[in-house]
Every structure is written in C-alpha cells, then in structure tokens.
Design an enzyme around this catalytic site. Structure first.
Site, PDB file in Angstrom:
ATOM      1  N   HIS A 136      -2.773   6.489   4.517  1.00  0.00           N
ATOM      2  CA  HIS A 136      -1.327   6.560   4.756  1.00  0.00           C
ATOM      3  C   HIS A 136      -0.816   7.923   4.280  1.00  0.00           C
ATOM      4  O   HIS A 136      -1.191   8.391   3.199  1.00  0.00           O
ATOM      5  CB  HIS A 136      -0.589   5.487   3.939  1.00  0.00           C
ATOM      6  CG  HIS A 136      -0.738   4.095   4.468  1.00  0.00           C
ATOM      7  ND1 HIS A 136      -1.401   3.780   5.644  1.00  0.00           N
ATOM      8  CD2 HIS A 136      -0.281   2.908   3.980  1.00  0.00           C
ATOM      9  CE1 HIS A 136      -1.348   2.473   5.852  1.00  0.00           C
ATOM     10  NE2 HIS A 136      -0.688   1.915   4.851  1.00  0.00           N
ATOM     11  N   CYS A 163       0.814  -1.229   0.000  1.00  0.00           N
ATOM     12  CA  CYS A 163       0.000   0.000   0.000  1.00  0.00           C
ATOM     13  C   CYS A 163       0.844   1.273   0.000  1.00  0.00           C
ATOM     14  O   CYS A 163       0.581   2.206  -0.761  1.00  0.00           O
ATOM     15  CB  CYS A 163      -0.941   0.001   1.188  1.00  0.00           C
ATOM     16  SG  CYS A 163      -0.193  -0.532   2.742  1.00  0.00           S
TER      17      CYS A 163
END
Lengths: 348, 348
Positions: A249, A130
């Site tokens: 994130h 990710c």
C-alpha cells in the site's frame, strides 16, 4: 519444542494466515504447539510448518481449549462468532478483522505506537486496518516531537488487501490489457452489486459507502488513527483508492505539526531513528519508496518528505509498506511478542 | 474545402498529434488545408485524414509560410526551436509543451476558465499540463461561487502522458506480472539514470526533481493553476504519481472554500451546470469516475464529493479525465475555436 505457547491460527489457509505462519517461524516465536484452524472445507488438509506436519482442524468453540494465543484472520463474521468463545477458554485473541476495533473494551494496537494499551485487554486485542498501521507508524514520532494537528491522506492500495481472489482477478485481467470485456466479479467489493476492472484502472472505492459519502475503509483510517494515537480531536480525512498493484500500500500524506520552524531534515532524522521505519528519501538519486520493492519487507518506508509551499507547519510525505506484513501478519505477531514482554502473556 | 484556415500540426505522428487530427475532423474545425509536420524521419509518409491523403513534411521554419494556426506537440525543444519561427510568419501557435507556459508574454489557457486571456496573445498561446487542465475545470466554478483558499492534490496519472513508448512498456510488463526482471527503460523519466517497472507498481515521480523536493510535474500543477486562475497567492500543493493505467488521469483533491455553510448538494449542482464537467456521484449506486471508462470522452468527470469531517469549509473530490483529450488535444482545439469566436483568428 517442549516449552512455549499453544498458538491457534484461524483462517490458516488465507493470505494473511499463511503470512502469520511464515513470520512465527521466521521470528522464532516461542510456540510449543500450533493449531491451524479453518472452515470445514479445509479441515483434514495437512500443512508442513518448519519440518513438522500439522493437520488443519475445523474452527469450532471447542478447538480453542488449551490455546494461549489465537490469531484470527478469517473475516469479521468468524471473529464475531468465535473470538469470545476463544477468550472465554483462556486464550488471548489477536483479531485481524474490523469486528472489534472500535469496541471501547478492545485495545487497538500498533506496538511502536501504543503498546501500553495492551494492559487494558480483556481477552481480545484488535489489529488495525492495514492502511492505518503504516500511517500511524510514521505519524506517532512526529506527534511526539512536534505535535500533530491535521492529516489528509490519499491511498494507493494493493489488491492483496482484498484477498487471493482479487490477486487472481488482477493477474488474469493484466494478461490482456486491451480486452474490453474483463468480466470482473471481485473488486471493489465482492458482495456489492457492481464490479469494475482493476487492470488498467484505479477504483475510488474500498469497502462499502457510509451515509456521509466516505467509505468504511476511509472511516477505518480516520477512526482507528484517532483511537490508536489517543487523539479523538485530530482533524483527519482519508480518500482510499484501489490500484492495480499486487502487494504494497502507498499513501500520499499531508500533515500539519504544532510547531514553527521544523525542517525537512529534522523530520528525516526523526523518522530514521524511529522503530520500524526506514527513510528512503534521496530525490537526487531517484530514491523513494515504491510498492514493487517492499514485498516481503517488514519495515514502513517513508520518502518524498517536503515542506508545504504555503503553510510553514505543513509537510507532505509518501509512505509505503507490505500490507500483508506490517499491515497485518507482522503487526499481529508483534502484538503477541509485546504481550510476552509486558508480562501479560505469562511465561510457560 | 475552399474556405477556412491553413492548420499545421507539429508532431503529427505522436500520441497527441494523432488525437488533434481526429478531433479537428470530429469537431468540423474549419480548415482549408492541413500541414502535417514531423521529424525528418517521418517526412514523406502519407496519412489519410477524412478521405484526403496528406504527405508528412519535415518541420522547418519555412514550412510555416501561409499557416494560420499551428499546433505544437513534439516536445519542448522543438517548440523552443520553431514556435517563434511559426509566429513570425503569421501563424498563431498553440503549444502543447511546457516551453512557454510560465512566460509572462504567453497566455496559458483553458477556455472554460480564462478565455479572456487569449486577447493578450502575441503569437504563442500555451496549452497547460494535462493534470492541471482537468483540475482547474472543476476548481474555477467553485472559486467563482464560493471562493477558494487552499488546494491539496494527489494524482494517479496514466502512462500515455509519457508517450507511446511508455504505453508499450506498461503493456509488455503487464503480460507477465510475476516477471521479476521487467527491464524498464522509459519510466519514470526516459532521460534519467534510473528506470522502474510500472506494471504492479506506482511511481511517485513524474518529470525530474527540483531542489525543494517537488518534481517539475508538481511545480507545473502548482504554478500553472495559479496562473490560469489568476490566483498568485493560492495555497496549493501537489503530489504526482504514475500508476499502471494506459489513459485517464485521476486526482484526489482537497479544497477549502471561502464561505461557511456550503453543502455537498450545492457543489454537485454547481459542477453539474459547469461547462465541460459531468458529475458522476451516486455512491449508493457505486457511481464515481474511473480512468478505465473515460477514454475517448471529452468531459472532465467529478465524483466522490464529500465535506471534510473537521473543517466546515473543506471538501474532497475525485476528478478524472482523458489526459490525451481535455488534457491535451481537445483543449488545444478549443483554444483555436475560442480564437475564432473572440475574433482573434480572423475569418478567412
């Protein structure tokens, strides 16, 4: 629904599996049939998808008979056990775990960056980590236009990357920040000996440590970036840190281009016109990306683009994206869509 | 208590002021009398310190008559208004705000790094920014032994750096992380137009923006580091980020030394033997510094020391410290102690 592909989702009850189902429907992916596969424990449960009821089946080798595309997101050991079973039965596997990412026979693909690599597939395609995906989306156009010689990244990673149990741990601990005995048992790494609180804390460990003092998450960011961008010699270093954020994130990225006299405005313009990227960069209006606001959004958001005060080829930027979407489910489906566009997954 | 200094604390009711009082007692600082000064609103309140009752007085120019040392931590505008009033009455001012830090007539001091600069004082000494102090403590020994040519830092800063109201905002928002209308009104900058949630978020803005796209907090880290370390030409860049942590700033630091063949073990050994630093760096035991565990601790904690994979002179490290102690109150008192040691504050 008489035409289209038979699609299997392994790990259909997990955080990423759920997002894959949502996005298949939302993006009108041409599926004729869905096979929702999970562990024996979940088999038999019924799930409604787009008005149809589906029964979850146990993920066995035989379950992949007749499957055209199989999305795997049930952990590396399940992928190692079943991905080849699926591909040997004719399915193209899009694997969301780290099981095959560095395998030289497995393309590691972010469609905006290296869609061409899909033509080298031999039945399994890997979806990158990710934190890697969102970064390479921003780095690739810069490399294409100005060259790229150095990357240093420090991450601020959400707990949803560690699964539903980690989200629950953060939520439970957050209700009483002053509790001095929060009894953590998931983060930083469930299977490791020590666990630390995440509410009111940041943990500079994601995944286990390698002998060089870097964690496996940091290795993933460094090695996967080199592979996806076809830059084996790129100078890149990562520090990966878990923060008390549910989803999204963030990354503080320093990079050096290979050309003099590139301006911040040129970089903003370039990234604004790059696929999948939204530039949010108006400091005078306090506009910059933040994880709180990216949940359920498809794009990679970039802001705080600045020239390094000392190095005329150096720049800083701040990259944020929903780690469950572009970082996982969305990118996997974009790979499947690209397989159709490129004629690799045959029209049915 | 017949011997010793008369000590004034301006901002005695604030987060840092309270810590200064605690530390003066804990470290047996030789004070004969304490003058607790604050705004008119707080004047008249009584506070117990070490068994004695003190009445808070309004901070006026006259209040500094007879004061030997005055600690200021009531905001930059109060320092600009009253610091020279205090020093003109014979007090040595130790100012914890940014009001005078870059003034060429004001030494900016971290005793472990540049105690010698105290001899240039003309009545006011500045205490550096919290995020700067902990970083220079770790950088100075490295510079002394191996040279230092480049620093890139990304911070993970606690909300207590923005005061008690910011702590309350984080705590209130944390009790219900799913609340989608958290009504923020303090962070990132109280006086700015827009406010963002901090629970479940990270905010890449601390203080207001300069025209170069860097924030004033980032300017402080870059400019103050150069001044404290006497390295006006140092290549340094900072990205400062607020995270949902109550106390304890963390920093991901990349640095380049000026010598080949420096090993990670040498750096660990050097930092282990440096004043004020504790190395916590055993990845195999999941040992590294975290803000959750540094609250109320005096030291600067360093861990995750790694060699850069591409640059033989490059290293990465992770630095954590209590931003209210070494980052503020403790460093201020260490300055006062150094003034006595160096004979600048005369024995009374």
């Amino acid at each position: 629904m008489s035409e289209g592909y038979t699609v299997a989702i392994v790990g259909a009850t997990g955080a990423v599996g759920q997002k894959i189902i949502e996005k298949l429907v939302e993006r009108s992916f041409p599926f004729r049939n869905l096979k929702l596969l999970a562990s024996k424990n979940s088999a038999g449960k019924q799930v409604e998808v787009n008005g149809f009821l589906y029964t979850i089946e146990e993920a066995t080798p035989e379950a992949f008979q007749g499957v055209d595309v199989a999305f795997f997101s049930a952990g590396g050991s399940i992928s190692k056990e079943l991905a080849k079973e699926a591909s040997s039965r004719g399915a193209i596997v899009i694997d969301n775990t780290s099981a095959f990412r560095m395998d030289k026979d497995v393309p590691l693909v972010v469609p905006e960056v290296n869609k061409h690599a899909l033509h080298e597939q031999k039945g399994i395609i890997a979806n990158p980590n990710c934190s890697t995906i969102q970064m390479v989306c921003a780095l690739e156009p810069i490399k294409q236009h100005y060259g790229l010689t150095k990357v240093i990244v420090s991450t601020y990673q959400a707990v949803s990357g560690a699964g539903v149990a980690a989200i629950n741990e953060l939520t439970a601990q957050s209700t009483n920040m002053k509790e001095k005995n929060p009894n953590p048992h998931i983060l930083p790494v469930k299977s490791s000996e020590k666990h630390y609180p995440i509410a009111g804390n940041v943990i500079p460990q994601i995944d286990i440590f390698g002998e060089d003092g870097f964690t496996f998450e940091e290795h993933k960011m460094m090695n996967e970036t080199k592979k996806i961008m076809s830059m084996p010699e790129l100078s890149i270093a990562a520090t990966c840190v878990r923060v008390p954020v549910v989803t999204g994130h963030s990354e503080s990225v320093y990079l050096e281009v290979d050309r003099e006299n590139v301006s911040v405005d040129e970089l903003k313009e370039l990234l604004s016109n790059s696929a999948g990227i939204t530039v949010q960069d108006k400091p005078e209006q306090q506009q910059y990306p933040m994880p709180y606001f990216v949940e359920d959004k498809d794009e990679v958001f970039v802001g705080r683009i600045r020239k390094d005060p000392s190095n005329s080829k150096g720049f800083h930027m701040w990259i944020v994206s929903d780690n469950l979407l572009k970082g996982a489910a969305l990118n996997s489906i974009q790979i499947a869509e690209a397989l159709i566009e490129e004629g690799i997954l045959k029209e049915v």
